[in-house]
Design a protein around this motif. Structure first.
Motif, mmCIF file in Angstrom:
data_model
loop_
_atom_site.group_PDB
_atom_site.id
_atom_site.type_symbol
_atom_site.label_atom_id
_atom_site.label_comp_id
_atom_site.label_asym_id
_atom_site.label_seq_id
_atom_site.Cartn_x
_atom_site.Cartn_y
_atom_site.Cartn_z
ATOM 1 N N SER A 8 0.842 -1.191 0.000
ATOM 2 C CA SER A 8 0.000 0.000 0.000
ATOM 3 C C SER A 8 0.878 1.242 0.000
ATOM 4 N N GLN A 9 0.418 2.263 -0.706
ATOM 5 C CA GLN A 9 1.110 3.550 -0.691
ATOM 6 C C GLN A 9 1.025 4.224 0.672
ATOM 7 N N ASP A 17 -4.759 5.017 -1.771
ATOM 8 C CA ASP A 17 -3.842 4.382 -2.723
ATOM 9 C C ASP A 17 -4.414 4.493 -4.136
ATOM 10 N N GLY A 35 -5.191 1.053 -5.296
ATOM 11 C CA GLY A 35 -5.820 0.152 -4.335
ATOM 12 C C GLY A 35 -7.209 -0.291 -4.757
ATOM 13 N N ASP A 51 -6.076 3.058 3.454
ATOM 14 C CA ASP A 51 -6.545 4.365 2.987
ATOM 15 C C ASP A 51 -6.966 5.278 4.133
ATOM 16 N N HIS A 87 -2.197 -3.766 -4.740
ATOM 17 C CA HIS A 87 -2.314 -2.668 -3.783
ATOM 18 C C HIS A 87 -3.648 -2.787 -3.045
#
Length: 246
Positions: free
Chosen positions: A42-43, A81, A84, A75, A70
Motif C-alpha cells: 500500500s502507498q 492508494d 488500491g 486508505d 495494492h
C-alpha cells in the motif's frame, strides 16, 4: 496518476475469440518460471517501500512472475492508494483464510499461492523462491492480432482456474498525505485487473486466444496468465504461469 481496479470482458477456455485489431509491435514473453510472487502492499504503509523495491528486483529475474496487489485498508491514514482495490484486499484475506488464519499484514509476499512471508525480509523471500517450483508449463505467444495461450494436459494434477492478470510495469506516484507523505515512489508490476478465463481440465488441457488491444487497455502494459487450484472457493497452489509484456 489515478487508477483503480479495471475488469474487462471474459473468454471461455478452448474457444477462440476473434477481433480484428492492431497488435503491439514488439513484446517480451516469460515462460516456465519457478515462482509467482504476489506482493500485497500500500502507498499508505510506511514499511512497504523496501518490499516494493524488492519486487522490482524480482521482476528482473527470468524465473519469476512478479505482481503487486495494492490493498485499500490503509486508505484510512489519509492517503487513498491510487491503485488500491477492495478486490485485492479480499484476495489477501482469502489466502489467510485458506491457511487457517484471520491475520493479514503489509507488506506480504505470497509465493506460488502456498507460502506467505514478510515482503521486506529479503532473505526469507529469496529462500522461498529458491525452494519453489511450478510443474505445469504455460505457453504464451502472439498469433496475429491475438495472444495465444496453450496449457497441456497433466493427469497427475487436478483441475484449476485460469486467471488473466493485467498490470503496469512502472508508475511514479507523488504521495501527498499519510505515512509516506512527501515521497515520490516508483511502483512496478502494479496489478490493474484480474479476470477468470475458465477452467483448465487436467485430462484435455486448454487453448485460449485473447484480443491483445482489448486486454491491454486502460494503460496496462503486461499480462500474466496464472493457473491456480481452488479449495472451497479459496485460492490454493499455483500450478503454472507465463507473462507477456509490451
Amino acid at each position: 496518476m489515478a487508477m483503480k481496479h479495471v475488469s474487462w470482458c471474459s473468454a471461455l477456455v478452448g474457444v477462440a475469440v476473434l477481433w480484428s485489431l492492431a497488435a503491439p509491435a514488439s513484446a517480451e514473453t516469460r515462460m516456465s518460471p519457478r515462482a509467482v510472487v504476489e506482493l500485497f502492499t500500500s502507498q499508505g504503509c510506511s514499511s512497504c517501500p523496501p518490499a516494493d523495491a524488492l519486487l522490482t528486483s524480482l521482476a528482473e529475474q527470468d524465473d519469476v512472475v512478479a505482481l503487486a496487489y495494492h490493498v485499500d485498508y490503509w486508505d484510512y491514514v489519509g492517503w487513498e492508494d491510487t491503485f488500491g482495490a477492495e478486490d485485492y484486499s479480499d484476495r489477501q484475506r482469502a489466502y489467510a483464510q485458506s491457511w487457517g488464519s484471520s491475520r493479514i499484514f503489509t507488506p506480504q509476499m505470497v509465493v506460488n499461492g502456498t507460502k506467505g512471508v514478510v515482503g521486506s525480509r529479503r532473505g526469507e523471500v529469496h529462500g522461498a523462491i529458491e525452494r519453489a517450483s511450478l510443474s505445469l508449463p504455460v505457453g504464451i505467444a502472439e498469433d496475429g492480432d491475438m495472444l495465444k495461450i496453450t496449457i497441456p494436459p497433466d493427469p497427475s494434477l487436478q483441475d484449476a482456474v485460469v486467471w488473466l492478470v493485467t498490470y503496469i510495469d512502472r508508475a511514479d506516484v507523488a504521495i501527498e498525505r499519510g505515512n509516506n507523505a512527501g515521497k515520490t515512489m516508483a511502483y512496478t508490476q502494479v496489478v490493474t485487473g484480474r479476470q477468470a478465463l475458465g477452467v483448465w481440465e487436467y485430462e484435455t488441457g486448454a487453448t485460449i486466444k485473447l484480443p491483445l488491444p482489448e486486454v491491454l487497455a486502460h494503460k496496462s502494459t503486461g499480462i500474466a496468465v496464472i493457473v491456480q487450484q481452488e479449495h472451497d472457493g479459496l485460492p490454493g497452489p499455483i500450478l503454472g504461469a507465463a507473462s507477456f509484456e509490451r
